[in-house]
Enzyme design. Structure first.
Site, PDB file in Angstrom:
ATOM      1  N   THR A 160       0.834  -1.189   0.000  1.00  0.00           N
ATOM      2  CA  THR A 160       0.000   0.000   0.000  1.00  0.00           C
ATOM      3  C   THR A 160       0.875   1.248   0.000  1.00  0.00           C
ATOM      4  OG1 THR A 160      -1.742  -1.131   1.208  1.00  0.00           O
ATOM      5  CG2 THR A 160      -1.701   1.266   1.375  1.00  0.00           C
ATOM      6  N   THR A 198      -0.397   1.626   6.695  1.00  0.00           N
ATOM      7  CA  THR A 198      -0.161   0.482   5.825  1.00  0.00           C
ATOM      8  C   THR A 198      -0.074  -0.760   6.698  1.00  0.00           C
ATOM      9  OG1 THR A 198       1.322  -0.501   4.182  1.00  0.00           O
ATOM     10  CG2 THR A 198       2.338   0.860   5.885  1.00  0.00           C
ATOM     11  N   GLY A 199      -0.450  -1.894   6.143  1.00  0.00           N
ATOM     12  CA  GLY A 199      -0.399  -3.116   6.934  1.00  0.00           C
ATOM     13  C   GLY A 199      -1.635  -3.964   6.703  1.00  0.00           C
ATOM     14  N   ILE A 200      -1.894  -4.860   7.615  1.00  0.00           N
ATOM     15  CA  ILE A 200      -3.105  -5.670   7.547  1.00  0.00           C
ATOM     16  C   ILE A 200      -4.294  -4.744   7.792  1.00  0.00           C
ATOM     17  CG2 ILE A 200      -4.417  -7.553   8.583  1.00  0.00           C
ATOM     18  CD1 ILE A 200      -2.035  -8.530   7.005  1.00  0.00           C
ATOM     19  N   GLY A 201      -5.143  -4.585   6.778  1.00  0.00           N
ATOM     20  CA  GLY A 201      -6.226  -3.616   6.875  1.00  0.00           C
ATOM     21  C   GLY A 201      -7.147  -3.838   8.054  1.00  0.00           C
ATOM     22  N   ARG A 214     -14.440  -7.410  -0.115  1.00  0.00           N
ATOM     23  CA  ARG A 214     -13.696  -6.969   1.057  1.00  0.00           C
ATOM     24  C   ARG A 214     -13.270  -5.508   0.878  1.00  0.00           C
ATOM     25  NH1 ARG A 214      -7.974  -5.295   2.032  1.00  0.00           N
ATOM     26  NH2 ARG A 214      -7.612  -5.692   4.237  1.00  0.00           N
ATOM     27  N   VAL A 215     -13.377  -4.712   1.939  1.00  0.00           N
ATOM     28  CA  VAL A 215     -13.057  -3.294   1.884  1.00  0.00           C
ATOM     29  C   VAL A 215     -11.773  -3.023   2.664  1.00  0.00           C
ATOM     30  CG1 VAL A 215     -13.825  -0.966   2.500  1.00  0.00           C
ATOM     31  CG2 VAL A 215     -15.474  -2.634   1.607  1.00  0.00           C
ATOM     32  N   SER A 216     -10.873  -2.274   2.042  1.00  0.00           N
ATOM     33  CA  SER A 216      -9.594  -1.933   2.653  1.00  0.00           C
ATOM     34  C   SER A 216      -9.726  -0.761   3.615  1.00  0.00           C
ATOM     35  CB  SER A 216      -8.601  -1.579   1.546  1.00  0.00           C
ATOM     36  OG  SER A 216      -7.484  -0.900   2.062  1.00  0.00           O
ATOM     37  N   ASP A 217      -8.796  -0.682   4.560  1.00  0.00           N
ATOM     38  CA  ASP A 217      -8.742   0.471   5.465  1.00  0.00           C
ATOM     39  C   ASP A 217      -8.317   1.746   4.749  1.00  0.00           C
ATOM     40  OD1 ASP A 217      -5.579   1.160   6.212  1.00  0.00           O
ATOM     41  OD2 ASP A 217      -5.928  -0.853   5.448  1.00  0.00           O
TER      42      ASP A 217
END
Length: 317
Positions: free
Chosen positions: A180, A229-232, A208-211
């Site tokens: 990201t 950034t990272g695991i959403g 699925r929706v990202s952060d």
């Protein structure tokens, strides 16, 4: 022209597992430093924070090394769906698109929505916006991303994911540093803005929706601005970007807000990273993952966090 405020910028290209080689580190460093240098020059020429953020995101989206725009990862059905958000800190205005396809620069759609009464659009709405804006059709697929998807299919979707950089890195220099992307800017007028863009987690469930298109992953006010950034899902659970900004608004310094927030995130066993700037020009970053691919200009020189590994959760200049 006199400079009322010394501009500042920090960008990231993701976070996750350590890069595989020294050559990979240098390759990513060159990419990030070049973008920082270009955007800082534009800021010195008087470009506004939102415009500088959009330009920085465009350059990162156009680099196939990173998981945003061209080079985005494929989802479980072999399709690319991207998300991006822009927040103007001065006006405290958020806009974004969720799961949009066939576009070169999703951040441009987020910019177009800044002046709209409906400022966050999902797949069908974003597709309609593309047509309204007459944005040229673009296929963001790269050969490497297709190969990764084919390999994952052969493994029947049972392979271990590579933390926050979307998928297990191939052991090649060309694949080093995917993730990201995000840009945070303080301009000459003392105004803040932040943008974040992503291709998603990779191989995820459809819808699925990202952060990245939420205030959890991208948030800014006149006090501070943060991109994550990272695991959403971890970022959403911590509401990380908004949490840091609110703590600065409530009186903590930016470094202290990062320290407290990342201490909590580590205690909760989260896998994530973030970058930020406050109104005073302080620049901060943090990670619970192995590496954070970030670079910055502090008004004097360019620096980065690619080989930052002193055991601390956060850093600042």
């Amino acid at each position: 022209m006199s400079i009322a405020v010394q501009p500042k910028i920090i960008i990231h290209g993701g976070a996750g597992s350590s890069l595989k080689s020294k050559g990979g580190v240098e390759s990513v460093r060159q990419s990030l430093h070049k973008i920082v240098e270009e955007i800082y020059r534009l800021l010195l020429e008087g470009m506004s924070a939102p415009c500088a953020v959009v330009r920085g995101c465009q350059l990162l989206e156009d680099n196939p090394r990173f998981n945003a725009g061209t080079g985005s990862v494929l989802q479980s059905d072999g399709q690319i769906r991207m998300s991006a958000a822009l927040m103007d800190g001065f006006n405290q205005r958020f806009s974004g698109v969720i799961n949009v396809s066939r576009v070169k620069n999703p951040i441009e759609l987020a910019l177009a929505l800044q002046s709209s009464p409906d400022r966050v659009l999902s797949d069908n709405g974003a597709a309609n916006l593309l047509r309204e804006l007459q944005v040229p059709d673009h296929d963001p697929l790269t050969e490497l991303r297709l190969l990764e998807w084919i390999q994952e299919r052969r493994g029947d979707f049972n392979k271990e994911m590579a933390g926050v950089v979307a998928e297990r890195e191939l052991v090649t220099e060309s694949s080093a540093g995917r993730g990201t992307i995000g840009v945070v800017v303080l301009d000459q007028q003392g105004q803040l803005a932040v943008g974040t863009s992503t291709g998603g987690k990779g191989f995820e469930r459809i819808g699925r929706v990202s952060d990245s298109a939420m205030p959890a992953g991208n948030y800014g006010t006149s006090h501070a601005a943060v991109s994550c950034t990272g695991i959403g899902e971890d970022i959403i659970d911590e509401c990380l970007a908004a949490r840091i900004v609110v703590r600065v608004t409530d009186g903590l310094t930016l470094p202290a807000a990062f320290d407290r927030s990342f201490t909590e995130a580590q205690q909760n066993q989260r896998d994530l990273g973030a970058i930020g700037i406050d109104q005073s020009g302080a620049i901060a970053w943090g990670k619970t993952s192995e590496v954070l691919l970030a670079a910055y200009h502090n008004g004097t020189e360019i620096g980065d966090t690619l080989e930052w590994d002193d055991g601390s959760l956060t850093g600042c200049v």
